[in-house]
Design a protein around this motif. Sequence first.
Motif, short mmCIF file in Angstrom:
data_model
loop_
_atom_site.label_atom_id
_atom_site.label_comp_id
_atom_site.label_asym_id
_atom_site.label_seq_id
_atom_site.Cartn_x
_atom_site.Cartn_y
_atom_site.Cartn_z
N TYR A 215 50.07 2.40 -13.64
CA TYR A 215 49.64 1.20 -14.37
C TYR A 215 49.35 1.53 -15.82
CZ TYR A 215 46.54 -2.47 -16.05
OH TYR A 215 45.96 -3.46 -16.82
N GLN A 216 48.64 2.62 -16.06
CA GLN A 216 48.31 3.00 -17.43
C GLN A 216 49.56 3.30 -18.23
OE1 GLN A 216 45.56 6.20 -16.75
NE2 GLN A 216 43.79 4.82 -16.46
N ALA B 151 52.31 -5.09 -17.41
CA ALA B 151 51.37 -4.30 -16.61
C ALA B 151 50.34 -5.20 -15.95
CB ALA B 151 50.68 -3.26 -17.50
N GLU B 152 49.80 -6.18 -16.68
CA GLU B 152 48.82 -7.10 -16.10
C GLU B 152 49.47 -7.93 -14.99
OE1 GLU B 152 45.65 -7.39 -16.57
OE2 GLU B 152 45.50 -5.88 -18.15
N GLN B 153 50.69 -8.39 -15.23
CA GLN B 153 51.37 -9.23 -14.24
C GLN B 153 51.77 -8.44 -12.99
OE1 GLN B 153 54.40 -10.59 -16.96
NE2 GLN B 153 53.47 -12.62 -17.15
N SER B 154 51.92 -7.14 -13.14
CA SER B 154 52.34 -6.32 -11.99
C SER B 154 51.25 -6.18 -10.94
CB SER B 154 52.76 -4.93 -12.47
OG SER B 154 51.63 -4.17 -12.87
N LEU B 155 50.00 -6.47 -11.30
CA LEU B 155 48.88 -6.33 -10.36
C LEU B 155 48.66 -7.60 -9.53
CD1 LEU B 155 46.25 -4.45 -12.55
CD2 LEU B 155 47.89 -3.49 -10.92
N SER B 156 49.09 -8.75 -10.05
CA SER B 156 48.88 -10.02 -9.33
C SER B 156 49.92 -11.03 -9.79
CB SER B 156 47.48 -10.58 -9.59
OG SER B 156 47.34 -11.85 -8.97
N LEU B 157 50.40 -11.82 -8.85
CA LEU B 157 51.35 -12.89 -9.16
C LEU B 157 50.64 -14.15 -9.63
CD1 LEU B 157 53.79 -12.48 -6.13
CD2 LEU B 157 53.99 -11.51 -8.42
N ILE B 158 49.31 -14.13 -9.57
CA ILE B 158 48.54 -15.31 -9.99
C ILE B 158 47.92 -15.02 -11.35
CG2 ILE B 158 46.62 -16.85 -9.38
CD1 ILE B 158 47.08 -15.96 -6.45
N PRO B 159 48.31 -15.76 -12.38
CA PRO B 159 47.80 -15.50 -13.74
C PRO B 159 46.27 -15.52 -13.79
CG PRO B 159 49.61 -17.07 -13.81
CD PRO B 159 49.28 -16.87 -12.37
N ASN B 160 45.74 -14.59 -14.59
CA ASN B 160 44.29 -14.48 -14.85
C ASN B 160 43.50 -13.99 -13.64
OD1 ASN B 160 44.65 -15.48 -17.51
ND2 ASN B 160 44.65 -17.59 -16.70
N ARG C 16 42.05 -11.04 -11.85
CA ARG C 16 41.75 -9.65 -12.20
C ARG C 16 41.82 -8.77 -10.97
NH1 ARG C 16 42.33 -8.69 -17.26
NH2 ARG C 16 40.98 -6.86 -17.00
N MET C 17 42.65 -7.76 -11.00
CA MET C 17 42.81 -6.83 -9.89
C MET C 17 42.77 -5.40 -10.40
SD MET C 17 43.10 -8.58 -7.08
CE MET C 17 43.66 -7.28 -6.01
N GLU C 18 42.27 -4.51 -9.58
CA GLU C 18 42.26 -3.09 -9.90
C GLU C 18 43.54 -2.45 -9.37
OE1 GLU C 18 40.13 -1.12 -11.63
OE2 GLU C 18 39.12 -2.97 -12.23
N PRO C 19 44.13 -1.52 -10.12
CA PRO C 19 45.34 -0.83 -9.64
C PRO C 19 45.07 -0.13 -8.32
CG PRO C 19 44.97 -0.37 -11.97
CD PRO C 19 43.75 -1.08 -11.49
#
Length: 691
Positions: free
Chosen positions: A200-201, A211-220, A222-225
């Motif tokens: 992720y980093q 990178a932000e979008q790769s953690l969740s398909l739902i905008p905004n 917040r998810m941890e890698p």
Amino acid sequence: MKGKRLILRKLFFQGLFSFFEILVLTLSLLASDLPEKYRKWLEEEVVYIITPKEREVFLKLKTDRERDIFIEAFWKQRDPTPGTPQNEFKEEHYRRLNYANQFLGRGTGKPGWKTDQGRIYIILGPPNNIEKYENIMGVYPTQVWFYYGDPKYGLPTAFNVIFFKKEGTGEYILYSPSDHGPQALVADYMYNARDTRDSYQRLYQLSPNLAEQSLSLIPNERMEPGVINLASNKLLATILSLPQKQVEDAYAEAWFKYKDLIEVEYSTNYIRADYEIWTVQNEHGNYLVHYSIEPAKISVEEDSQGYLVRFDLNGRVSDEQGRTIYQFEKSLPLVLNRDQLEEIGKRAVCFQDVFPLIPGTYTFDLLVKNPLSKEFSSFSQKIHLIARTESPEISQVLLAYDLQEVKEPQVVFPFKIGTRQILTQSRKSFSSSDSLVACLQLRGLDEELKKRASLKFALFRENQPVLSQERKLDSLTADSLVVEKIPLSSFIPGYYTLTVDLMIDGQIKNARRLELEISALPAIPRPIVVSRANLTPDEEMFITGLQLFNSGNDLEAVQRLALAFSLNPGLKQALAYGEALFRTGEYQQVIDLLRPYNREEPPAELVSLLGRCHHSLNQFAQASVYYEQYLERFGTNFEILNYLGTCYYQLGNKDKALAAWEKSLSLNPNQDKLRELVNSIKKNQGPGKSS
């Protein structure tokens, strides 16, 4: 195909495939046996939008005509404007399919509809926005499709669908934050990431937004890698099942079940309807089956008297052996003036009916047709009606929103209890201005138990009790019917559970549990109720007598049909009573019973029954007169021909007997014993001989 099925069965029992895998393989084999036109429709054109139930029904169809009718019904169920010649859903679907094949399969070696991007495009349509990450050093080619979602189908108001090329080559495949993660988007040949957080980093340094979008398909969100994203997993599952959620596929089974009973013009026009059944045992030991139908839409036809609404009902009650115990056809018409027609636009119409039924375990099937709009609906329900029980129990509990005093308390009509009409609706939704009315019947309580018994009613909201009230049963009426009213003005909107406990000496002996909703609306629009004419005592006696006859209970059937005939000595009653007497061997009594009705042009049933009675009494000449009359007036019938041939044979006329039997065999060749008899007579008769 039979050989393929045997192989699959062997693989299943050898444990090489699971039941589900065998089912999928079997359906695939069935599809492969279809003519190419229909295989292509099923396996390519609608593969992502057809429901499992629709697919199962389609694979059961035997002829191309049935398949064509089904395909027409399939698209009609999805038509957003069914009153117009244009089907916007179908047109949009094929536009998406063609686009996918033209643009989304390029360079993949497969048609576009088979790719992940093609599947999503066919299901969701064109995205509202596309972000492409295809020329970033160290990042595998990635596309982010952005969509607005409809919460009523379980979608977030906005979401992304991400595709990437695995290891930088091949086609774009569907990305899952949990299954793939950012490490699948970062080129391994450039970065040897230690774990998901490290990947992720690395990705964040190359493209922060991706990178932000790769953690969740739902905008905004917040998810941890490295954390499994359940919301994104659920979103992908919801997207792939979305076409199945957007259609009610009950029409498929209904059409398949009744396709041989409904006219072609009805076949593709299934309408949704809500149904309710409530059964109550009366003083004769019979049950009254009350049922209601609330169609999702109503079509009217203007005539000289006003606006006509009509539904035709075809009901069948069958026992556990599949025998028809009772069958009926009824029409429920309603004529409206203009004010009433406008009222229907605001309120539904509820058709109600009632019929008697003897105790037993049955399946009740109902086919409902609207002859004005050529639409149909149906439902099927198991009914278990016990003759008597020694154990105290609560019958089915009916929830209603009001009770109304009736003008004719002695008349039996739908949803009537004592002197009051029950106002009920299949959807159990109430407003705070309503009273919750619980109607039920108790069984197995003798006079001694009634003194020790009580009913406890309790309401729960989110598993927390909000009401409890109890009533003694020492003054219970002979019909053991109970009506309990609970005012709802003090309860807040929400979902509730009503429990009804039958208590003996303070211990629960039987219980019922029902779900309901208290709406935030100040008042709920209630349907206009249309009921059929009342049920008279002689009708109940006649109908239940027929049911006893059809169930094989001949002696009771004779007694009950005799009483029905004495109450109403019509031709219909005489014929039913006569058939019951015939089955018990009372042939002369049948002849005497039917003599007053054997006037000019008697009906087919009477002619046949008189012929069979004389036949059974060995009065072959008289029997043959009735059989000949039947064939002359009502046309050929292989059973009547067989009877007539027997009479001719007994009268010594073998030529006429052979002629009748051979005519019967031409109508129904599957009569092996009769064929053997005919051949034997011909052989013994020899060439050139005649009787």
